[in-house]
Design a protein around this motif. Sequence first.
Motif, PDB file in Angstrom:
ATOM      1  N   LEU A   1      -2.039   1.089   8.805  1.00 36.85           N
ATOM      2  CA  LEU A   1      -1.811   1.948   9.957  1.00 36.85           C
ATOM      3  C   LEU A   1      -2.723   1.496  11.089  1.00 36.85           C
ATOM      4  N   MET A   2      -2.200   1.587  12.322  1.00 38.53           N
ATOM      5  CA  MET A   2      -2.980   1.148  13.475  1.00 38.53           C
ATOM      6  C   MET A   2      -2.528   1.918  14.712  1.00 38.53           C
ATOM      7  N   GLY A   3      -3.503   2.398  15.486  1.00 35.26           N
ATOM      8  CA  GLY A   3      -3.180   3.105  16.720  1.00 35.26           C
ATOM      9  C   GLY A   3      -2.660   2.161  17.793  1.00 35.26           C
ATOM     10  N   ARG A   4      -1.962   2.719  18.761  1.00 37.63           N
ATOM     11  CA  ARG A   4      -1.440   1.929  19.879  1.00 37.63           C
ATOM     12  C   ARG A   4      -2.305   2.176  21.105  1.00 37.63           C
ATOM     13  N   LYS A   5      -2.651   1.075  21.788  1.00 40.35           N
ATOM     14  CA  LYS A   5      -3.555   1.174  22.931  1.00 40.35           C
ATOM     15  C   LYS A   5      -2.999   2.081  24.022  1.00 40.35           C
ATOM     16  N   GLU A   6      -1.676   2.028  24.226  1.00 41.36           N
ATOM     17  CA  GLU A   6      -1.112   2.814  25.327  1.00 41.36           C
ATOM     18  C   GLU A   6      -1.140   4.313  25.051  1.00 41.36           C
ATOM     19  N   TYR A   7      -1.289   4.684  23.771  1.00 39.87           N
ATOM     20  CA  TYR A   7      -1.344   6.109  23.439  1.00 39.87           C
ATOM     21  C   TYR A   7      -2.772   6.555  23.118  1.00 39.87           C
ATOM     22  N   GLY A   8      -3.555   5.680  22.498  1.00 41.15           N
ATOM     23  CA  GLY A   8      -4.913   6.048  22.124  1.00 41.15           C
ATOM     24  C   GLY A   8      -4.965   7.106  21.047  1.00 41.15           C
ATOM     25  N   ASP A   9      -3.923   7.179  20.216  1.00 43.19           N
ATOM     26  CA  ASP A   9      -3.834   8.221  19.204  1.00 43.19           C
ATOM     27  C   ASP A   9      -4.481   7.794  17.893  1.00 43.19           C
ATOM     28  N   THR A  10      -4.841   8.774  17.098  1.00 40.21           N
ATOM     29  CA  THR A  10      -5.459   8.543  15.801  1.00 40.21           C
ATOM     30  C   THR A  10      -4.382   8.500  14.714  1.00 40.21           C
ATOM     31  N   PRO A  11      -4.229   7.381  14.010  1.00 40.26           N
ATOM     32  CA  PRO A  11      -3.223   7.322  12.945  1.00 40.26           C
ATOM     33  C   PRO A  11      -3.643   8.147  11.726  1.00 40.26           C
ATOM     34  N   PHE A  12      -2.657   8.618  10.991  1.00 38.09           N
ATOM     35  CA  PHE A  12      -2.904   9.386   9.768  1.00 38.09           C
ATOM     36  C   PHE A  12      -1.736   9.152   8.817  1.00 38.09           C
ATOM     37  N   ILE A  13      -1.909   9.554   7.564  1.00 39.74           N
ATOM     38  CA  ILE A  13      -0.834   9.436   6.579  1.00 39.74           C
ATOM     39  C   ILE A  13      -1.001  10.530   5.533  1.00 39.74           C
ATOM     40  N   SER A  14       0.123  11.091   5.079  1.00 41.07           N
ATOM     41  CA  SER A  14       0.104  12.166   4.087  1.00 41.07           C
ATOM     42  C   SER A  14       0.399  11.670   2.681  1.00 41.07           C
ATOM     43  N   TYR A  15       1.353  10.753   2.540  1.00 40.11           N
ATOM     44  CA  TYR A  15       1.592  10.186   1.212  1.00 40.11           C
ATOM     45  C   TYR A  15       2.258   8.826   1.331  1.00 40.11           C
ATOM     46  N   LEU A  16       2.226   8.099   0.219  1.00 40.70           N
ATOM     47  CA  LEU A  16       2.765   6.749   0.160  1.00 40.70           C
ATOM     48  C   LEU A  16       3.334   6.517  -1.227  1.00 40.70           C
ATOM     49  N   GLU A  17       4.561   5.958  -1.285  1.00 40.19           N
ATOM     50  CA  GLU A  17       5.226   5.695  -2.561  1.00 40.19           C
ATOM     51  C   GLU A  17       5.771   4.275  -2.612  1.00 40.19           C
ATOM     52  N   ALA A  18       5.771   3.715  -3.821  1.00 40.88           N
ATOM     53  CA  ALA A  18       6.481   2.471  -4.107  1.00 40.88           C
ATOM     54  C   ALA A  18       7.152   2.644  -5.459  1.00 40.88           C
ATOM     55  N   THR A  19       8.480   2.538  -5.478  1.00 37.57           N
ATOM     56  CA  THR A  19       9.252   2.757  -6.708  1.00 37.57           C
ATOM     57  C   THR A  19      10.098   1.529  -7.007  1.00 37.57           C
ATOM     58  N   TYR A  20       9.923   0.983  -8.187  1.00 30.31           N
ATOM     59  CA  TYR A  20      10.663  -0.200  -8.621  1.00 30.31           C
ATOM     60  C   TYR A  20      12.118   0.171  -8.897  1.00 30.31           C
ATOM     61  N   LEU A  21      13.053  -0.588  -8.322  1.00 25.23           N
ATOM     62  CA  LEU A  21      14.479  -0.356  -8.555  1.00 25.23           C
ATOM     63  C   LEU A  21      14.898  -1.122  -9.807  1.00 25.23           C
ATOM     64  N   ASP A  22      14.725  -0.481 -10.934  1.00 27.81           N
ATOM     65  CA  ASP A  22      14.958  -1.110 -12.236  1.00 27.81           C
ATOM     66  C   ASP A  22      16.453  -1.178 -12.518  1.00 27.81           C
TER      67      ASP A  22
END
Length: 405
Positions: free
Chosen positions: A158-179
Amino acid sequence: MEKLVAVLLLASAVGGRAASFPFIFNYFLRIDCGLTGKTTEHYNNQTWFPDSFFMDHGKTKQISSETHRNVSQVMTTLRYFPNREDKNCYSLPLINTQKFVFRAGFYYGNYDGKSQPPVFDLFLGGQQWATVNSSATDGPVYHELMYAPKNDNISVCLMGRKEYGDTPFISYLEATYLDEDATDNHTVYGMMRNGTAYHLVARLNFGGHDQVLEPWSGMEDVCEERLNRYWTPQPMSGYTNLTFVPTSCSGAAYENRPPNSVINTAISPTNASQSIYVPINFPTTTPQSAYIVLYFYQDLGSKNLNATRNMDVYVDHVMRRNVKLQTYRSGEVVTLYPVLVQGTVNVTISPANGTVLPPLLNGMEVYYATELTEEASSSGVFKISYSFIVVGVCQLFLSVFLGFL
């Protein structure tokens, strides 16, 4: 005795961390960002890991579940990154280079009291995945793609954008194998190429009125969702909503294994001479390569054994495929790729010559494709594997040591 205590502490310290990685064997990973401590949590029969295993900087925040009762529990914690213009990365040890569903969830919930939902960038494997606009809705924002990593360790940043100057955040992250072995026909998105990322635009359950389907969460639901996809109910005005009597795993015989809740509902015109029109809004107006999957299924009962449903599929008035359902219980999955699209695209399902019944449409998935050039594989998987080795050695030494006491 002091030596025994030292060995026990070492086994506990290393084992406590290594034992929390069963996804290495199960090919899925669910991370609850901002969850404190080193223990897993369980929501909807699913195990979620605290992101402190994968991230050692940034700050965490708890959102009051009392004032945000309409969001899931996993959305009530988050991690934010005050160093907004730095790349803040999670390293995901997947140990597999086959297709995965990657999904990231963001819920602002006014956690900082500023009432200013931020805009920032999300990256996968060093390439931009999406721009996250957390003000796009009052509820959670999701970004999802399907991708077969070239390396066995891949980063999500995650990375903020200079033109916005906002603080990035994240609530959850998933990776699921398509078996593919989990599906009866051993075909899961067979036209998706390795090295290409397929970004989800829409995954629709036509004729359904229920809320978004939860991911598969137990063997008792083998006829339902098993690939951790979210299907959005999509009733459409002006069409008849059809519901078929469920049969045992009716969707399991088809590509991508559509769940029963999707395959047994559909929309259809009121008569056989009318068409179905579905507009698709892509995120940009620049030309893109689209991956479109259409699901067709009917179960007309024993009184309609000789009924024929013959349909032509068009994308922006260009005929792409003919679909013919000739038995009372039959279906077909149509994949269109690559399809060059731009802005809003119209998918039309029209009656073809010789049809007795009007067209129908049960489900649809739409993606756009981008090429990724990944970062070099890191040593994250080696470190975790090394933890297992250390634990095993400690446990062996401990058992031998106790045998001499």
